[in-house]
Write a protein that holds these residues in place. Structure first.
Motif, PDB file in Angstrom:
ATOM      1  N   GLY A  26       0.812  -1.216   0.000  1.00  0.00           N
ATOM      2  CA  GLY A  26       0.000   0.000   0.000  1.00  0.00           C
ATOM      3  C   GLY A  26       0.837   1.254   0.000  1.00  0.00           C
ATOM      4  O   GLY A  26       0.532   2.225  -0.703  1.00  0.00           O
ATOM      5  N   ALA A  27       1.905   1.257   0.759  1.00  0.00           N
ATOM      6  CA  ALA A  27       2.782   2.427   0.807  1.00  0.00           C
ATOM      7  C   ALA A  27       3.487   2.641  -0.524  1.00  0.00           C
ATOM      8  O   ALA A  27       3.706   3.779  -0.939  1.00  0.00           O
ATOM      9  N   LEU A  28       3.853   1.569  -1.204  1.00  0.00           N
ATOM     10  CA  LEU A  28       4.549   1.709  -2.477  1.00  0.00           C
ATOM     11  C   LEU A  28       3.628   2.159  -3.606  1.00  0.00           C
ATOM     12  O   LEU A  28       3.981   3.017  -4.408  1.00  0.00           O
ATOM     13  N   PHE A  29       2.448   1.572  -3.700  1.00  0.00           N
ATOM     14  CA  PHE A  29       1.580   1.835  -4.837  1.00  0.00           C
ATOM     15  C   PHE A  29       0.583   2.965  -4.615  1.00  0.00           C
ATOM     16  O   PHE A  29       0.066   3.528  -5.581  1.00  0.00           O
ATOM     17  N   TYR A  30       0.269   3.298  -3.359  1.00  0.00           N
ATOM     18  CA  TYR A  30      -0.722   4.337  -3.076  1.00  0.00           C
ATOM     19  C   TYR A  30      -0.133   5.476  -2.259  1.00  0.00           C
ATOM     20  O   TYR A  30      -0.821   6.112  -1.474  1.00  0.00           O
ATOM     21  N   ARG A  31       1.151   5.745  -2.448  1.00  0.00           N
ATOM     22  CA  ARG A  31       1.845   6.782  -1.677  1.00  0.00           C
ATOM     23  C   ARG A  31       1.193   8.145  -1.867  1.00  0.00           C
ATOM     24  O   ARG A  31       0.948   8.867  -0.905  1.00  0.00           O
ATOM     25  N   GLU A  33      -1.887   8.939  -2.910  1.00  0.00           N
ATOM     26  CA  GLU A  33      -3.236   8.992  -2.349  1.00  0.00           C
ATOM     27  C   GLU A  33      -3.198   9.100  -0.823  1.00  0.00           C
ATOM     28  O   GLU A  33      -3.990   9.820  -0.221  1.00  0.00           O
ATOM     29  N   ILE A  34      -2.281   8.371  -0.202  1.00  0.00           N
ATOM     30  CA  ILE A  34      -2.155   8.435   1.264  1.00  0.00           C
ATOM     31  C   ILE A  34      -1.696   9.819   1.685  1.00  0.00           C
ATOM     32  O   ILE A  34      -2.207  10.393   2.648  1.00  0.00           O
ATOM     33  N   LYS A  35      -0.738  10.374   0.952  1.00  0.00           N
ATOM     34  CA  LYS A  35      -0.231  11.705   1.274  1.00  0.00           C
ATOM     35  C   LYS A  35      -1.340  12.749   1.123  1.00  0.00           C
ATOM     36  O   LYS A  35      -1.482  13.637   1.957  1.00  0.00           O
ATOM     37  N   THR A  36      -2.146  12.636   0.063  1.00  0.00           N
ATOM     38  CA  THR A  36      -3.250  13.572  -0.144  1.00  0.00           C
ATOM     39  C   THR A  36      -4.305  13.429   0.952  1.00  0.00           C
ATOM     40  O   THR A  36      -4.855  14.415   1.426  1.00  0.00           O
ATOM     41  N   PHE A  37      -4.577  12.199   1.351  1.00  0.00           N
ATOM     42  CA  PHE A  37      -5.594  11.960   2.367  1.00  0.00           C
ATOM     43  C   PHE A  37      -5.210  12.585   3.701  1.00  0.00           C
ATOM     44  O   PHE A  37      -6.048  13.152   4.390  1.00  0.00           O
ATOM     45  N   PHE A  38      -3.944  12.508   4.064  1.00  0.00           N
ATOM     46  CA  PHE A  38      -3.504  13.029   5.347  1.00  0.00           C
ATOM     47  C   PHE A  38      -2.983  14.459   5.287  1.00  0.00           C
ATOM     48  O   PHE A  38      -2.541  14.996   6.294  1.00  0.00           O
ATOM     49  N   SER A  39      -3.048  15.076   4.113  1.00  0.00           N
ATOM     50  CA  SER A  39      -2.542  16.444   3.999  1.00  0.00           C
ATOM     51  C   SER A  39      -3.491  17.421   4.699  1.00  0.00           C
ATOM     52  O   SER A  39      -4.660  17.137   4.921  1.00  0.00           O
ATOM     53  N   SER A  40      -2.974  18.586   5.008  1.00  0.00           N
ATOM     54  CA  SER A  40      -3.787  19.583   5.704  1.00  0.00           C
ATOM     55  C   SER A  40      -4.803  20.221   4.777  1.00  0.00           C
ATOM     56  O   SER A  40      -5.741  20.855   5.234  1.00  0.00           O
ATOM     57  N   GLN A  41      -4.642  20.080   3.468  1.00  0.00           N
ATOM     58  CA  GLN A  41      -5.592  20.682   2.527  1.00  0.00           C
ATOM     59  C   GLN A  41      -6.847  19.837   2.387  1.00  0.00           C
ATOM     60  O   GLN A  41      -7.884  20.329   1.982  1.00  0.00           O
ATOM     61  N   ASN A  42      -6.785  18.585   2.710  1.00  0.00           N
ATOM     62  CA  ASN A  42      -7.923  17.685   2.571  1.00  0.00           C
ATOM     63  C   ASN A  42      -8.576  17.508   3.939  1.00  0.00           C
ATOM     64  O   ASN A  42      -8.255  16.601   4.673  1.00  0.00           O
ATOM     65  N   LYS A  43      -9.502  18.364   4.273  1.00  0.00           N
ATOM     66  CA  LYS A  43     -10.159  18.305   5.573  1.00  0.00           C
ATOM     67  C   LYS A  43     -11.589  17.789   5.378  1.00  0.00           C
ATOM     68  O   LYS A  43     -12.488  18.531   5.026  1.00  0.00           O
ATOM     69  N   LEU A  44     -11.771  16.512   5.607  1.00  0.00           N
ATOM     70  CA  LEU A  44     -13.071  15.908   5.400  1.00  0.00           C
ATOM     71  C   LEU A  44     -14.077  16.346   6.462  1.00  0.00           C
ATOM     72  O   LEU A  44     -15.276  16.288   6.247  1.00  0.00           O
ATOM     73  N   TRP A  45     -13.583  16.781   7.614  1.00  0.00           N
ATOM     74  CA  TRP A  45     -14.470  17.125   8.712  1.00  0.00           C
ATOM     75  C   TRP A  45     -14.989  18.558   8.622  1.00  0.00           C
ATOM     76  O   TRP A  45     -15.857  18.940   9.373  1.00  0.00           O
ATOM     77  N   GLN A  46     -14.467  19.373   7.703  1.00  0.00           N
ATOM     78  CA  GLN A  46     -14.955  20.742   7.556  1.00  0.00           C
ATOM     79  C   GLN A  46     -16.164  20.761   6.635  1.00  0.00           C
ATOM     80  O   GLN A  46     -16.294  19.948   5.730  1.00  0.00           O
ATOM     81  N   ARG A  47     -17.027  21.722   6.861  1.00  0.00           N
ATOM     82  CA  ARG A  47     -18.209  21.849   6.028  1.00  0.00           C
ATOM     83  C   ARG A  47     -17.842  22.468   4.700  1.00  0.00           C
ATOM     84  O   ARG A  47     -16.897  23.215   4.586  1.00  0.00           O
ATOM     85  N   ALA A  48     -18.636  22.184   3.701  1.00  0.00           N
ATOM     86  CA  ALA A  48     -18.390  22.731   2.377  1.00  0.00           C
ATOM     87  C   ALA A  48     -18.711  24.230   2.394  1.00  0.00           C
ATOM     88  O   ALA A  48     -19.540  24.723   3.162  1.00  0.00           O
TER      89      ALA A  48
END
Length: 55
Positions: A26-31, A33-48
């Motif tokens: 997963g770390a090799l092939f989805y690096r 996507e994982i980085k984007t998911f945990f980045s500060s720009q991707n805040k799933l908990w904030q409202r649109a």
């Protein structure tokens, strides 16, 4: 030597090896996507900013 290992030991070893394997793959092939998911720009908990269009 083999009679000293129980089925529980075997199952635990296989599970640990499987988890480590999938973490590495997963770390090799989805690096990116994982980085984007945990980045500060991707805040799933904030409202649109604006609600989705109603149709």
């Amino acid at each position: 030597m083999l009679p000293h290992f129980t089925w529980t030991d075997y199952s635990l070893a296989v599970a640990v090896i499987g988890i480590v394997y999938y973490l590495i793959v997963g770390a090799l092939f989805y690096r990116q996507e994982i980085k984007t998911f945990f980045s500060s720009q991707n805040k799933l908990w904030q409202r649109a900013e604006k609600p989705p269009p109603s149709g």
